[in-house]
Enzyme design. Structure first.
Site, PDB file in Angstrom:
ATOM      1  N   ARG A 199       0.811  -1.220   0.000  1.00  0.00           N
ATOM      2  CA  ARG A 199       0.000   0.000   0.000  1.00  0.00           C
ATOM      3  C   ARG A 199       0.847   1.274   0.000  1.00  0.00           C
ATOM      4  O   ARG A 199       0.311   2.377   0.033  1.00  0.00           O
ATOM      5  CB  ARG A 199      -0.972  -0.020   1.192  1.00  0.00           C
ATOM      6  CG  ARG A 199      -0.325  -0.283   2.530  1.00  0.00           C
ATOM      7  CD  ARG A 199      -1.358  -0.584   3.609  1.00  0.00           C
ATOM      8  NE  ARG A 199      -0.749  -0.971   4.882  1.00  0.00           N
ATOM      9  CZ  ARG A 199      -0.354  -2.195   5.185  1.00  0.00           C
ATOM     10  NH1 ARG A 199      -0.461  -3.168   4.287  1.00  0.00           N
ATOM     11  NH2 ARG A 199       0.172  -2.478   6.366  1.00  0.00           N
ATOM     12  N   LYS A 228      -8.252 -15.378   2.524  1.00  0.00           N
ATOM     13  CA  LYS A 228      -7.610 -15.860   1.287  1.00  0.00           C
ATOM     14  C   LYS A 228      -7.521 -17.379   1.308  1.00  0.00           C
ATOM     15  O   LYS A 228      -7.830 -18.053   0.327  1.00  0.00           O
ATOM     16  CB  LYS A 228      -6.182 -15.307   1.162  1.00  0.00           C
ATOM     17  CG  LYS A 228      -6.078 -13.882   0.708  1.00  0.00           C
ATOM     18  CD  LYS A 228      -4.606 -13.556   0.429  1.00  0.00           C
ATOM     19  CE  LYS A 228      -4.355 -12.066   0.362  1.00  0.00           C
ATOM     20  NZ  LYS A 228      -2.941 -11.715   0.365  1.00  0.00           N
ATOM     21  N   HIS A 274     -25.649  14.945  -1.121  1.00  0.00           N
ATOM     22  CA  HIS A 274     -26.986  14.485  -1.506  1.00  0.00           C
ATOM     23  C   HIS A 274     -27.151  13.001  -1.220  1.00  0.00           C
ATOM     24  O   HIS A 274     -28.008  12.342  -1.809  1.00  0.00           O
ATOM     25  CB  HIS A 274     -27.221  14.801  -2.987  1.00  0.00           C
ATOM     26  CG  HIS A 274     -27.119  16.270  -3.242  1.00  0.00           C
ATOM     27  ND1 HIS A 274     -28.194  17.113  -3.120  1.00  0.00           N
ATOM     28  CD2 HIS A 274     -26.044  17.052  -3.516  1.00  0.00           C
ATOM     29  CE1 HIS A 274     -27.794  18.359  -3.352  1.00  0.00           C
ATOM     30  NE2 HIS A 274     -26.488  18.351  -3.595  1.00  0.00           N
TER      31      HIS A 274
HETATM   32  O1  F6P Z   1      -4.885  -7.855   0.429  1.00  0.00           O
HETATM   33  C1  F6P Z   1      -3.630  -7.936   0.946  1.00  0.00           C
HETATM   34  C2  F6P Z   1      -2.542  -7.517   0.012  1.00  0.00           C
HETATM   35  O2  F6P Z   1      -1.423  -8.224   0.366  1.00  0.00           O
HETATM   36  C3  F6P Z   1      -2.265  -6.005   0.067  1.00  0.00           C
HETATM   37  O3  F6P Z   1      -1.502  -5.649   1.145  1.00  0.00           O
HETATM   38  C4  F6P Z   1      -1.611  -5.809  -1.237  1.00  0.00           C
HETATM   39  O4  F6P Z   1      -1.554  -4.458  -1.585  1.00  0.00           O
HETATM   40  C5  F6P Z   1      -2.508  -6.628  -2.135  1.00  0.00           C
HETATM   41  O5  F6P Z   1      -2.834  -7.761  -1.342  1.00  0.00           O
HETATM   42  C6  F6P Z   1      -1.927  -7.047  -3.441  1.00  0.00           C
HETATM   43  O6  F6P Z   1      -0.778  -7.818  -3.287  1.00  0.00           O
HETATM   44  P1  F6P Z   1       0.210  -8.079  -4.477  1.00  0.00           P
HETATM   45  O7  F6P Z   1       0.749  -6.772  -4.939  1.00  0.00           O
HETATM   46  O8  F6P Z   1       1.269  -8.976  -3.922  1.00  0.00           O
HETATM   47  O9  F6P Z   1      -0.559  -8.766  -5.582  1.00  0.00           O
END
Ligand code: F6P
Length: 534
Positions: free
Chosen positions: A255, A500, A371
């Site tokens: 992120r 996951k 709105h």
């Molecule tokens: O959802 C968890 C996560 O690991 C995020 O932190 C990350 O940005 C996203 O999945 C995508 O991960 P990657 O870039 O490894 O595909």
């Protein structure tokens, strides 16, 4: 320290924010900060000098400056993953050394940036073309940090977009990829697979579908693919030519990764010069965070206000309200940044937190939100601190009259949230309108606005690449400081793993038409009923 703040809040919780302005004629300037081109006003909150002193003492007690320096200098502060946290190195354009395990990482950062720039310039100039000619469309396939940042920035900086069209596919829902690819010509499209790990199941499935789509028409589909990842061996397996692969290291969190090669679609859209100013803006915020005194340090101030509202006042959500249509993806971007970073229940040593973790972040661009959910912001029973963002100028000079209306709405909302309208005021309005007493007694109660609802406003001259870079870096550091005050690791995300794993198991059950007695009967039933609907 939390206790002292909670006790103080108990004392002042019912006072009117407007009374703070009556007591201190300089409140508007004393409770705002101008840092070059960013003006941050937090005077419309229930924070006074005592609160601020207590909050400052709180942040000092976390040894924030040492923690900040540890981050910038590459210490392994992401302890649960034993990693450094160095997204700041990606925008350290002067190239001053940054060490990880005694190795200066800057030469390789700059080399990768150069490779990304050369590739994107070849694409933008038409030197790199697809089977059917110049590349007209670029599709970024990624999710979470490999999607939200680039998608948000490309949208935000539309006035600077002079490269090929950029599209973003993130959801594994086939509708997403279908709707994007069905409009494109595979012979003139470049697909970027953006995935730090190159294992994320949604991204891998979408990548394979995009490859199949391209193979139907293009003789050498891999040539029209690029990849951004830390796992070069996996991009090799996929067959992407090494010249189209842009690597990065595990000290960049997903992120926090838009500043490096994950920003490939941004550079392709805007060009290297605009991308440089974007990085420079972020770097200036880094320097500000490292050097500004506590009182004027924007990331620290934002964090203190965040903690005050969330942990002390117990306002559990935070509305992000950009009065900037092109920032309408900012709330979604900040949801990942803030909630994936600070949504934890244990501290750095694994001990349960005895206060709430980070806030629930949500929002929408103004004026649209007005709105939709503003009714609840003004008259609902919960207090939701609002964070307004707005540019003084628009890019469309010929539509300045629109911009004045936009600004008026933004400023009007924070004023209305704070001032409210009392029962007596409503009654006197009704009287002025000549309504009889019997008519307005019942009506008036519905028209009362309790007011006293806190908000902050971040005002900037114009949404340029540099200013956007600053704003994003500001929020990143704010998240870091808030995480530090809460004593948590803001850089891991174990909370996404369980879902996951289960999704993988369920996919096997669904595709093999098998059953699992280990699943809860509700889930078993959902599978059974879904199958009857196939
Ligand atoms: O959802 C968890 C996560 O690991 C995020 O932190 C990350 O940005 C996203 O999945 C995508 O991960 P990657 O870039 O490894 O595909």
């Amino acid at each position: 320290m939390f206790d002292q703040l909670v006790r103080y809040f108990d004392k002042v919780r019912d006072r009117k924010i407007t009374s703070l302005f009556d007591q201190d004629k300089n409140r508007a300037s004393e409770f705002s900060v101008l840092v070059e081109d960013l003006f941050f006003d937090f005077s419309k909150t229930n924070i006074d000098k005592v609160t601020l002193d207590l909050l400052k003492a709180l942040v000092k007690s976390t040894k924030i400056f040492e923690a900040r320096d540890a981050m910038f200098s590459g210490e392994l502060i992401n302890t649960s993953e034993r990693r450094a946290v160095l997204h700041t190195a990606l925008r350290n354009l002067d190239g001053s050394s940054v060490y990880v395990n005694e190795i200066d990482i800057m030469p390789s950062v700059l080399q990768t940036l150069e490779k990304v720039k050369v590739f994107s310039e070849r694409l933008r100039s038409g030197q790199f073309s697809g089977q059917g000619g110049v590349i007209t469309d670029v599709v970024n396939i990624g999710i979470g940090g490999s999607d939200l940042g680039p998608a948000m920035v490309v949208k935000a900086l539309k006035p600077y977009h002079d490269g090929p069209n950029c599209h973003f596919i993130s959801n594994v829902d086939g509708a997403h990829i279908h709707d994007v690819l069905s409009k494109l010509n595979p012979e003139r499209t470049l697909v970027i697979i953006a995935s730090k790990t190159f294992t994320t199941s949604e991204t891998m499935k979408n990548a394979k579908t995009a490859y199949d789509w391209m193979s139907k028409v293009v003789n050498h589909p891999s040539f029209q693919f690029a990849a951004v990842s830390t796992a070069v061996e996996k991009t090799d397996e996929f067959g992407i030519p090494r010249g189209h692969v842009f690597g990065f290291e595990d000290w960049v969190g997903g992120r926090y990764s838009l500043w490096g090669p994950i920003g490939l679609s941004i550079i392709i859209a805007l060009g290297a010069e605009a991308f440089h100013s974007f990085l420079n803006g972020a770097h200036e915020m880094d320097v500000h965070f490292k050097t500004a005194e506590l009182e004027k340090n924007l990331p620290i101030l934002l964090a203190l206000i965040g903690v005050w509202h969330n942990q002390i006042c117990n306002y559990s959500t935070r509305a992000v309200l950009p009065y900037d249509q092109r920032l309408n993806k900012l709330p979604a971007y900040l949801q990942q940044l803030e909630m994936e970073s600070n949504g934890k229940s244990v501290d750095l040593d694994g001990r349960a937190l005895n206060f709430h973790s980070g806030p629930i972040v949500w929002g929408e661009a103004g004026t649209n939100g007005q709105h939709a959910f503003f009714q609840l912001l003004h008259q609902g029973t919960r207090i939701i601190p609002c964070e307004f963002l707005v540019a003084a100028q628009s890019h469309e000079a010929y539509l300045n009259h629109h911009h004045k209306t936009l600004l008026s709405n933004c400023f009007a909302q924070s004023e209305a949230l704070m001032q409210g309208r009392s029962f007596e005021e409503v009654c006197s309005m009704f009287k002025d309108e000549g309504l009889g007493h019997d008519e307005f007694e019942d009506q008036a109660r519905h028209r009362v606005f309790p007011g006293n609802r806190p908000s902050t406003t971040l005002l900037y001259p114009k949404l340029t690449p540099k200013i956007l870079g600053k704003i994003i870096a500001l929020y990143e550091h704010r998240v870091f400081v808030e995480g530090k005050i809460l004593g948590i690791n803001s850089f891991d995300q174990w909370g996404v793993e369980l879902g996951k794993e289960l999704a993988n198991d369920l996919e096997t059950i669904l595709s093999e038409n098998s059953e699992s007695k280990e699943l809860n009967t509700s889930t078993q039933n959902l599978i059974k009923i879904a199958k009857t609907m196939w």
